[in-house]
Design an enzyme around this catalytic site. Structure first.
Site, short mmCIF file in Angstrom:
data_model
loop_
_atom_site.label_atom_id
_atom_site.label_comp_id
_atom_site.label_asym_id
_atom_site.label_seq_id
_atom_site.Cartn_x
_atom_site.Cartn_y
_atom_site.Cartn_z
N TYR A 84 0.82 -1.20 0.00
CA TYR A 84 0.00 0.00 0.00
C TYR A 84 0.86 1.26 0.00
O TYR A 84 0.67 2.16 -0.82
CB TYR A 84 -0.92 -0.01 1.22
CG TYR A 84 -1.89 1.15 1.27
CD1 TYR A 84 -2.95 1.22 0.37
CD2 TYR A 84 -1.75 2.16 2.20
CE1 TYR A 84 -3.84 2.28 0.40
CE2 TYR A 84 -2.64 3.22 2.25
CZ TYR A 84 -3.69 3.28 1.35
OH TYR A 84 -4.56 4.33 1.39
N LYS A 120 1.14 3.83 -3.24
CA LYS A 120 0.63 5.20 -3.11
C LYS A 120 1.74 6.23 -3.31
O LYS A 120 1.49 7.33 -3.81
CB LYS A 120 -0.05 5.38 -1.74
CG LYS A 120 -1.41 4.70 -1.64
CD LYS A 120 -2.41 5.29 -2.63
CE LYS A 120 -3.81 4.76 -2.40
NZ LYS A 120 -4.81 5.40 -3.28
#
Length: 242
Positions: free
Chosen positions: A165, A169
């Protein structure tokens, strides 16, 4: 052709995405509620319509090129342009873990949805955004993508062990900057929004912030004036350190 402003929000059937759609609807947009599962999207649409907002469901699986092309064609045939694209759809993949332990397949799945899917959707809809007057693109990011915060051992962000994640991102932030540079002369502003940790399926239902609070910064970036910033990441408290 519909003359109202048109906004498409990916992953808008629940959580922050649905609240972004709601707030854009309250701002006068016709909101296209993008969702992988159209039936779930239609439930969100029904809720928004009951609130007096103009909402339409659209099937959109960001990792499926055919789905993306079909959605773009649907927007073009119905509206002829797109004023706002909010790339909200994202995952924390099952098995996300520290850099020393994460399985490569888990890491790959994070990038497939959070980066490659986002880029594919944006490319497909960019011709329609170019047809709008001062279109806006907003990518959902996170403080967990901030090198400054994650790199600070005193920060809570340094303790969150989700490489898939966080790193995907961080890549979204680079996509944001590079696309903003590419579109700088077109009037299209491209920014990323950090909604904070909100009470959602992804953030955990014990999180302090509500989805509506998390949505506000993305909506603000989606409705920037002509002199607004581009190529930056903003949280509620202001610009996020890289």
């Amino acid at each position: 052709m519909n003359t109202d402003k048109i906004a498409l929000v990916t992953g808008a059937n629940k959580g922050i995405g649905k609240e972004i759609a709601r707030q854009l609807g309250q701002a006068g947009f016709t909101v296209l509620v993008g969702s992988r599962d159209l039936a779930r999207g239609e439930l969100a649409v029904k809720e928004l319509l009951a609130d007096g907002l103009d909402a339409v469901g659209i099937q959109l699986e960001v990792t499926d090129e055919k789905s993306v092309r079909t959605a773009a064609a649907q927007v073009e045939s119905t509206y002829g342009r797109l004023d706002v694209l909010v790339n909200n759809a994202a995952i924390i993949p099952t098995g996300d873990d520290a850099a020393s332990r994460i399985e490569t397949g888990v890491l790959r799945s994070a990038f497939e949805t959070n980066v490659i899917g986002l880029v594919g959707v944006t490319q497909a809809l960019l011709p329609l955004l170019r047809k709008a007057d001062r279109a806006r693109i907003v990518n959902l990011s996170t403080s967990l993508a901030s090198f400054a915060q994650v790199g600070d051992p005193e920060s809570r962000m340094s303790t969150v062990l989700t490489l898939g994640y966080n790193s995907s991102k961080a890549a979204v932030n680079m996509v944001t900057v590079m696309l903003a540079n590419e579109l700088r002369e077109t009037g299209i502003l491209v920014n990323a929004a950090d909604p904070g940790n909100c009470a959602t399926d992804m953030g955990g239902w014990d999180a302090a912030r509500t989805p509506a609070e998390g949505a506000a910064v993305a909506v603000r970036l989606a409705t920037l004036g002509e002199d607004g910033p581009t190529g930056e990441v903003y949280a509620e408290e202001g610009r996020l350190p890289w």
